[in-house]
Scaffold this motif. Sequence first.
Motif, PDB file in Angstrom:
ATOM      1  N   SER A  38     -52.426  19.549   7.719  1.00 53.01           N
ATOM      2  CA  SER A  38     -51.965  18.234   7.941  1.00 53.01           C
ATOM      3  C   SER A  38     -51.121  18.309   9.434  1.00 53.01           C
ATOM      4  N   THR A  89     -46.706  12.043   7.883  1.00 53.59           N
ATOM      5  CA  THR A  89     -47.958  11.775   8.383  1.00 53.59           C
ATOM      6  C   THR A  89     -47.786  10.322   8.897  1.00 53.59           C
ATOM      7  N   VAL A 198     -56.189  18.545   1.975  1.00 52.63           N
ATOM      8  CA  VAL A 198     -56.264  17.534   2.885  1.00 52.63           C
ATOM      9  C   VAL A 198     -57.744  16.949   3.235  1.00 52.63           C
ATOM     10  N   LEU A 213     -53.272  15.453  -0.393  1.00 51.50           N
ATOM     11  CA  LEU A 213     -52.336  14.657   0.527  1.00 51.50           C
ATOM     12  C   LEU A 213     -52.584  12.973   0.363  1.00 51.50           C
TER      13      LEU A 213
END
Length: 444
Positions: A38, A89, A198, A213
């Motif tokens: 990430s 994020t 991810v 994620l």
Amino acid sequence: MSTITTEELAETTLLRFATAGSVDDGKSTLVGRLLHDSKSVLTDQLEAVERASASRGQEAPDLALLTDGLRAEREQGITIDVAYRYFATPLRRFILADTPGHVQYTRNMVTGASTAELTVILVDARNGVVEQTRRHAALAALLRVPHVVLAVNKMDLVAYEEKVFAAIAEEFTAYATELGVPEVTAIPISALVGDNVVEPSANMDWYGGPTVLEHLETVPVSHDLSHCHARLPVQYVIRPQNSDHPDYRGYAGQIAAGSFHVGEQVTVLPSGRTSKVAGIDLLGEPVDVAWTTQSVTLLLEDDIDISRGDLIVPTKDAPATTQDIEATVCHVADAPLTVGHRVLLKHGTRTVKAIVKDIPSRLTLDDLSLHPHPGQLVANDIGRVKIRTAEPLPVDSYSDSRRTGSFILIDPNDGQTLTAGMVGESFAAPEPVRDEAEDDGWDF
């Protein structure tokens, strides 16, 4: 991943989540992979991991080194203490509590998961649901974590077989549902390779669900404390010593749950005095409404005797005050907690003297059986206790509010934290037994 601006970050929601898993399930590798893929790892951190991995003769970086920070953790290849990691994020901010998997570190998992909205429980696809997996599910249920992710790891070592994943997911979900876990999401992953952490896995085209994620970014925070009964534990009374505001008296603290509105009728506990909210100051500016986790100053219409430790609540949603508390606790100190133990009980911003009147049972996490009247709780034990406090406390049930339904017990001699508690139903305790040999101010 694109760079997140300060403005964008401020608009994202926050998710607190914890990870748990048995030894060698790959939990530290999963956390490291999540941070690495990430783009949440600083360059110098990654370079340090690459150097450490190369010194061990490893071609690829050992991502577990991103989380296991203690020397003993690195040497033994296990997680010992709770490690908190912060990353973000474009969709959400995260506080990750990486907790140990060993039985002897149960107290550490309780600490890490106590404030979590979601728990990721890892299992090794080769071993399936084991005893420690069931313990972690039981703790998640006990702590009322609303969302549980079952990450079936090391799928690369079982040839990415769908039937292996399906069998493990079915067994765990049935067990967790029996415990009362409200939601389980099972995800097949390989933390080492990066499958479904991810990025979606090309090796498991039979799986159509989210990656780890993706689920973390989109899971609803369904138990949002802003929808609970409003609670403001008073931390400080503000009386500015200047002529500009000679009559200013504000009650400062962080809102533990719910929201407060100007004009709202409130009650101050434990005194029971009532008034109305005349104003709310937030960051030095007046506002009409304030909600959970904001640090504010409330101004009331009436001049009431309020001090640190008092609790301001909406009159219509005021909790009952009691001196008799029954709770589920996890004992975290090395010294045992015994019947008759004299302690300090800290609830919110208030600390009072208390006595452990009874320990009705101890929970055996292996089979969820109850051992009646054990007499004491030792480190990592979970049990039921009955406590008598010197002063009335306005406590909520932990099932209603994890913030104002929890407390800690403290050793009055050295200030050490002994026990973390989750309030259950109150009960009518027998009359306190006084120590006739000595009156030291602890009998009540």
